[in-house]
Design an enzyme around this catalytic site. Structure first.
Site, short mmCIF file in Angstrom:
data_model
loop_
_atom_site.label_atom_id
_atom_site.label_comp_id
_atom_site.label_asym_id
_atom_site.label_seq_id
_atom_site.Cartn_x
_atom_site.Cartn_y
_atom_site.Cartn_z
N ASN A 183 8.30 -10.61 7.45
CA ASN A 183 7.45 -10.28 8.51
C ASN A 183 6.03 -10.15 7.80
O ASN A 183 4.81 -10.18 8.45
CB ASN A 183 7.83 -8.77 9.46
CG ASN A 183 6.48 -8.62 10.03
OD1 ASN A 183 6.26 -9.36 11.47
ND2 ASN A 183 5.91 -7.71 9.99
N TYR A 218 -4.37 -20.59 7.77
CA TYR A 218 -3.18 -19.58 8.32
C TYR A 218 -2.11 -20.45 9.14
O TYR A 218 -1.07 -20.20 9.01
CB TYR A 218 -3.94 -18.66 9.20
CG TYR A 218 -2.95 -17.88 10.04
CD1 TYR A 218 -2.39 -16.90 9.55
CD2 TYR A 218 -2.60 -18.32 11.33
CE1 TYR A 218 -1.55 -15.78 10.28
CE2 TYR A 218 -2.03 -17.23 12.21
CZ TYR A 218 -1.31 -16.09 11.71
OH TYR A 218 -0.60 -15.48 12.25
N VAL A 243 -0.93 -10.93 19.15
CA VAL A 243 -0.43 -9.68 19.11
C VAL A 243 -1.18 -8.52 18.90
O VAL A 243 -2.11 -8.98 17.95
CB VAL A 243 1.01 -9.61 18.33
CG1 VAL A 243 1.58 -8.11 18.57
CG2 VAL A 243 1.99 -10.55 18.68
N LYS A 282 1.94 -20.65 8.87
CA LYS A 282 2.84 -20.61 10.01
C LYS A 282 3.68 -21.69 10.57
O LYS A 282 4.90 -21.53 10.87
CB LYS A 282 2.11 -20.03 11.27
CG LYS A 282 1.58 -18.55 10.79
CD LYS A 282 2.41 -17.86 10.45
CE LYS A 282 1.96 -16.40 9.95
NZ LYS A 282 3.23 -15.29 9.61
N THR A 286 -2.19 -5.94 16.94
CA THR A 286 -1.57 -5.45 15.54
C THR A 286 -2.79 -5.20 14.61
O THR A 286 -4.12 -5.71 15.00
CB THR A 286 -0.82 -6.32 14.87
OG1 THR A 286 -1.37 -7.55 14.14
CG2 THR A 286 0.30 -6.82 15.64
N ASN A 312 0.79 -1.09 -0.05
CA ASN A 312 0.03 -0.01 0.01
C ASN A 312 0.89 1.18 -0.05
O ASN A 312 1.72 1.54 0.91
CB ASN A 312 -0.90 0.23 1.24
CG ASN A 312 -1.89 1.13 1.18
OD1 ASN A 312 -1.41 2.22 1.14
ND2 ASN A 312 -3.17 0.79 1.23
#
Length: 286
Positions: free
Chosen positions: A83, A166, A199, A170, A201, A36
């Site tokens: 990341n 997901y 976390v 991972k 975020t 973005n």
């Protein structure tokens, strides 16, 4: 001496927090990658030592161009933080379809099954592959102090019924690290993987947050602190008292909870046949 870092998913969340902490030291030049443009430019604008590169991690050519530009500016690369990642829509794997034939293909949207696989796994493999190349082109004296850190998740160690795809990606981050790290150490590259719990975020959607109690939520600053321990070159002691010397800190899976972090060992080899098989799997890599 100025060091150089490149961070994918560096325009928000944990990636941006690490970038901000590195930037303010004054001893790092930081390059953040994100898809973005507006968000990336806004993230980099207040940071004196940080440059934004617009790139989609699922595009090898776009990632490669960002790596090449960053490397050619400084002629070195010291730290790559793999990341970039997205969450999976809750329960998309379990959708019921009113059909007697083949069900429709999984949604290719960015947060659908294919999007999660492409960004979380394929993108991370591309980043790791590019990092190896540019680490090897860095000055000889940086060997042993080149750091490649992947972001996995508590879902890379344990199952999660809500987001199985997901979690599969991972788990892949942990497997990739454990498999590649011994070989990369020959080139003076320390590859490790962090596995944070929940976390706080932008990745944390309201649907996902509903499954977790407030006491389980981790501050981004704690994750950044663990990352800095891993790239310090110093001996690191986890919350159980397990100490790992700096020159042995590679191939480690670091599970991060609210206030603690733990080195997680790979599963036990249960019999002689498994030990022989495992020896063949890693022979010549150490």
């Amino acid at each position: 001496m100025v060091k150089v870092a490149l961070i994918t998913g560096g325009t928000s969340g944990m990636g941006l927090d690490v970038a901000q902490q590195l930037d303010k030291t004054g001893t790092w030049k930081v390059h953040i990658i994100g898809s973005n443009k507006e968000r990336g430019e806004n993230a980099a604008a207040p940071l004196e030592n940080t440059t934004f590169h617009q790139a989609n991690v699922t595009s090898y050519d776009e990632q490669g161009a960002a790596f090449d530009k960053a490397f050619n500016e400084h002629k070195r690369l010291d730290f790559v933080f793999v990341n970039a990642g997205i969450a999976q829509n809750v329960n998309t794997m379990y959708t019921y379809h009113d059909t007697t034939g083949i069900p429709p293909r999984p949604t290719p949207s960015s947060d659908g099954i294919e999007g999660v696989l492409d960004i979380n796994l394929t993108g991370a493999v591309y980043t790791s592959y590019l990092a190896m190349h540019y680490f090897r082109r860095s000055p000889e004296e940086t060997k042993g102090d080149r750091h490649l850190i992947l972001t996995s998740s508590i879902g890379g160690i344990y199952p999660c019924v809500h987001t199985p795809v997901y979690v599969a990606t991972k788990h892949g981050m942990v497997g990739l690290t454990r498999s590649m790290a011994p070989r990369l150490w020959r080139d003076g590259i320390k590859m490790n993987v962090i596995c944070p719990g929940t976390v706080i975020t932008p990745l944390m959607t309201a649907d996902l947050k509903a499954y977790f109690q407030e006491g389980a939520l981790i501050e981004m600053s704690h994750v950044s602190d663990v990352v800095f321990k891993c790239i310090s070159g110093d001996e690191v002691t986890d919350s159980k008292g397990v100490s790992v010397p700096g020159d042995e800190l590679f191939g480690r899976s670091v599970l991060i909870s609210v206030d603690n972090f733990f080195f997680v060992e790979q599963p036990e080899l249960f019999d002689e046949s498994m030990r022989i098989t495992y020896k063949g799997m890693v022979e010549g890599c150490a």
